[in-house]
Design a protein around this motif. Sequence first.
Motif, PDB file in Angstrom:
ATOM      1  N   GLY A  46      32.353  39.226  22.807  1.00 40.63           N
ATOM      2  CA  GLY A  46      31.895  40.096  23.871  1.00 40.63           C
ATOM      3  C   GLY A  46      32.509  39.639  25.181  1.00 40.63           C
ATOM      4  N   TRP A  47      32.836  40.597  26.045  1.00 42.62           N
ATOM      5  CA  TRP A  47      33.570  40.285  27.269  1.00 42.62           C
ATOM      6  C   TRP A  47      32.811  40.739  28.513  1.00 42.62           C
ATOM      7  CZ3 TRP A  47      38.187  37.621  27.232  1.00 42.62           C
ATOM      8  CH2 TRP A  47      38.811  37.481  25.987  1.00 42.62           C
ATOM      9  N   GLY A  48      32.934  39.946  29.568  1.00 41.60           N
ATOM     10  CA  GLY A  48      32.411  40.294  30.879  1.00 41.60           C
ATOM     11  C   GLY A  48      33.392  39.854  31.944  1.00 41.60           C
ATOM     12  N   GLU A  49      33.165  40.297  33.170  1.00 44.19           N
ATOM     13  CA  GLU A  49      34.115  40.026  34.256  1.00 44.19           C
ATOM     14  C   GLU A  49      33.401  39.615  35.529  1.00 44.19           C
ATOM     15  OE1 GLU A  49      37.009  42.560  37.268  1.00 44.19           O
ATOM     16  OE2 GLU A  49      36.647  43.351  35.248  1.00 44.19           O
ATOM     17  N   GLY A 291      39.974  46.298  33.356  1.00 42.25           N
ATOM     18  CA  GLY A 291      39.325  47.274  32.508  1.00 42.25           C
ATOM     19  C   GLY A 291      38.066  46.774  31.854  1.00 42.25           C
ATOM     20  N   VAL A 292      37.871  45.465  31.775  1.00 42.22           N
ATOM     21  CA  VAL A 292      36.636  44.931  31.202  1.00 42.22           C
ATOM     22  C   VAL A 292      35.442  45.377  32.032  1.00 42.22           C
ATOM     23  CG1 VAL A 292      35.332  42.822  30.703  1.00 42.22           C
ATOM     24  CG2 VAL A 292      37.766  42.952  30.113  1.00 42.22           C
ATOM     25  N   GLY A 293      35.500  45.139  33.331  1.00 42.56           N
ATOM     26  CA  GLY A 293      34.418  45.542  34.207  1.00 42.56           C
ATOM     27  C   GLY A 293      34.302  47.040  34.345  1.00 42.56           C
ATOM     28  N   ARG A 320      49.709  46.880  34.627  1.00 37.58           N
ATOM     29  CA  ARG A 320      49.101  46.847  33.300  1.00 37.58           C
ATOM     30  C   ARG A 320      47.629  46.471  33.396  1.00 37.58           C
ATOM     31  NH1 ARG A 320      52.547  42.549  30.255  1.00 37.58           N
ATOM     32  NH2 ARG A 320      52.457  41.592  32.310  1.00 37.58           N
ATOM     33  N   ASP A 321      46.859  47.040  32.512  1.00 38.70           N
ATOM     34  CA  ASP A 321      45.471  46.638  32.403  1.00 38.70           C
ATOM     35  C   ASP A 321      45.357  45.653  31.249  1.00 38.70           C
ATOM     36  OD1 ASP A 321      42.789  46.404  32.788  1.00 38.70           O
ATOM     37  OD2 ASP A 321      42.364  48.544  32.692  1.00 38.70           O
ATOM     38  N   LEU A 322      44.240  44.959  31.193  1.00 41.85           N
ATOM     39  CA  LEU A 322      44.022  43.984  30.132  1.00 41.85           C
ATOM     40  C   LEU A 322      43.450  44.608  28.878  1.00 41.85           C
ATOM     41  CD1 LEU A 322      42.498  40.989  32.136  1.00 41.85           C
ATOM     42  CD2 LEU A 322      44.865  41.342  31.432  1.00 41.85           C
ATOM     43  N   VAL A 323      43.016  45.868  28.941  1.00 40.86           N
ATOM     44  CA  VAL A 323      42.385  46.485  27.789  1.00 40.86           C
ATOM     45  C   VAL A 323      43.181  47.695  27.325  1.00 40.86           C
ATOM     46  CG1 VAL A 323      40.104  45.717  28.532  1.00 40.86           C
ATOM     47  CG2 VAL A 323      40.893  48.008  29.162  1.00 40.86           C
ATOM     48  N   VAL A 324      43.036  47.990  26.047  1.00 44.61           N
ATOM     49  CA  VAL A 324      43.625  49.185  25.459  1.00 44.61           C
ATOM     50  C   VAL A 324      42.528  49.964  24.745  1.00 44.61           C
ATOM     51  CG1 VAL A 324      45.975  48.315  25.227  1.00 44.61           C
ATOM     52  CG2 VAL A 324      44.316  47.800  23.442  1.00 44.61           C
ATOM     53  N   GLU A 346      39.655  47.295  23.722  1.00 38.94           N
ATOM     54  CA  GLU A 346      39.990  45.974  23.202  1.00 38.94           C
ATOM     55  C   GLU A 346      40.917  45.239  24.165  1.00 38.94           C
ATOM     56  OE1 GLU A 346      38.530  44.750  20.642  1.00 38.94           O
ATOM     57  OE2 GLU A 346      37.512  46.622  20.117  1.00 38.94           O
ATOM     58  N   ILE A 347      40.736  43.934  24.245  1.00 35.49           N
ATOM     59  CA  ILE A 347      41.630  43.105  25.044  1.00 35.49           C
ATOM     60  C   ILE A 347      43.010  43.086  24.408  1.00 35.49           C
ATOM     61  CG2 ILE A 347      42.100  40.736  25.793  1.00 35.49           C
ATOM     62  CD1 ILE A 347      39.869  41.900  27.366  1.00 35.49           C
ATOM     63  N   ASP A 348      44.027  43.272  25.225  1.00 36.14           N
ATOM     64  CA  ASP A 348      45.417  43.149  24.768  1.00 36.14           C
ATOM     65  C   ASP A 348      45.813  41.679  24.878  1.00 36.14           C
ATOM     66  OD1 ASP A 348      48.117  43.160  24.305  1.00 36.14           O
ATOM     67  OD2 ASP A 348      48.607  44.683  25.788  1.00 36.14           O
ATOM     68  N   PRO A 349      45.937  40.956  23.760  1.00 37.00           N
ATOM     69  CA  PRO A 349      46.180  39.510  23.833  1.00 37.00           C
ATOM     70  C   PRO A 349      47.442  39.134  24.596  1.00 37.00           C
ATOM     71  CG  PRO A 349      45.565  40.166  21.599  1.00 37.00           C
ATOM     72  CD  PRO A 349      45.812  41.427  22.375  1.00 37.00           C
ATOM     73  N   ALA A 350      48.514  39.884  24.398  1.00 39.80           N
ATOM     74  CA  ALA A 350      49.765  39.546  25.077  1.00 39.80           C
ATOM     75  C   ALA A 350      49.635  39.702  26.586  1.00 39.80           C
ATOM     76  CB  ALA A 350      50.896  40.430  24.549  1.00 39.80           C
ATOM     77  N   THR A 351      48.998  40.784  27.022  1.00 41.53           N
ATOM     78  CA  THR A 351      48.801  40.987  28.454  1.00 41.53           C
ATOM     79  C   THR A 351      47.882  39.916  29.026  1.00 41.53           C
ATOM     80  OG1 THR A 351      49.078  43.367  28.161  1.00 41.53           O
ATOM     81  CG2 THR A 351      48.084  42.634  30.213  1.00 41.53           C
ATOM     82  N   LEU A 352      46.809  39.590  28.297  1.00 42.35           N
ATOM     83  CA  LEU A 352      45.906  38.555  28.763  1.00 42.35           C
ATOM     84  C   LEU A 352      46.627  37.223  28.926  1.00 42.35           C
ATOM     85  CD1 LEU A 352      43.043  37.645  29.481  1.00 42.35           C
ATOM     86  CD2 LEU A 352      42.650  37.219  27.047  1.00 42.35           C
TER      87      LEU A 352
END
Length: 373
Positions: A46-49, A291-293, A320-324, A346-352
């Motif tokens: 789970g993700w938060g910002e 994009g998480v928040g 770029r955003d961190l989510v797709v 979903e979090i984009d691992p490469a972008t993160l």
Amino acid sequence: MTHAGAVTVTRIVELELVRLRPSLAGRGTGTATPVLVRVSDGEVNGWGEVPSATPGQWDALAQVFAPALLDHPWRRPTEVADAFADLPWDPTLVGALDTACWDLWSRQRSTPLAHALAGSRTALTAGVTLARQVTSESVTTEVNRQVGAGFRRIRLEIQPGWDTDVVRAVQTSFPFMVLQVDAGGRYTESPGDLDALRSLDSLGLVAIEDPFPADDLAAHGRLSAELRTPVALNRSLSSLDDLGEAIRTEAGGAVNVDPARLGGLTAARRAVDMAMDAGWPVWCGSSARTGVGRAATVALASLAGATLPVEMPGAGSRGRDLVVPPVRAHDGVVPVPLTTSGLGHEIDPATLRSFTAKTLLLDAPRSSNSGTT
């Protein structure tokens, strides 16, 4: 009951200035940077910002708040805030952890976060905020751009000397546009400032947000009693107690509910209900930098009480955003993800990885009962 396997906190320096719009408060300047929080049960994340954390807040999150969550038994995300009851109140840190737990909990149950919060909308009307421009002509040009992209509500940032004439210029070009203004606490009760606010009252705005400094609810109340236009509160509210006091004293007539300012989704959901019960119009704003928040804000805005357009990045927002998929409005409408669980993005691992400056992994104590069932 199982326990959360880890809490990962990631500071994303590269998003500090270039990925989100500037604010009146100067968010994202200096050494403050966005922070992501990942709460994991070992299989589900789970993700938060935290939209903008100072070095001191980073230390507090890593050394105090995250360990407190790991030591705290909880079954529902509404119980998460109890972990921080004895700590100094920091709504942005609590909010990130609370939101991450809501995301984890709903993903564990294969439930969209909007439904977990009791949201009912499937799509949202989008609004956008425009920063102050160099001239009135440049404002109308930018409004035209956003209108062309489908945005239904424009929120103009104003200040003394840059207010009534700008609104009138926009209304001349777009007479049917829904407008509101964000004053950012820049006005006082001086005769000149009050005359300007009274002039705005005659222009049919949805709301005049935060005209006075955040710590002066009394001034907001005096203005609210005088104007027909609702005085909206945002920066004055850092807890449900603040909102309750504002409603009791009639310090406003509308509210911008931002999960990061109030302490997460648990408090923000209650704030929407409180405002609706008081007859205050609500919109869900967002100080989120990623994009998480923003995804959490969309889920919150699906509640029946959030009747005004949800805040979204405007047309022309780059990077770029961190989510797709990215959290964006399409032709002025934001879909509420209802076919996937949790945040619905979903979090984009490469972008993160490309934006990550520092990562700290905290393991839950083996003896702890922290987590969810």
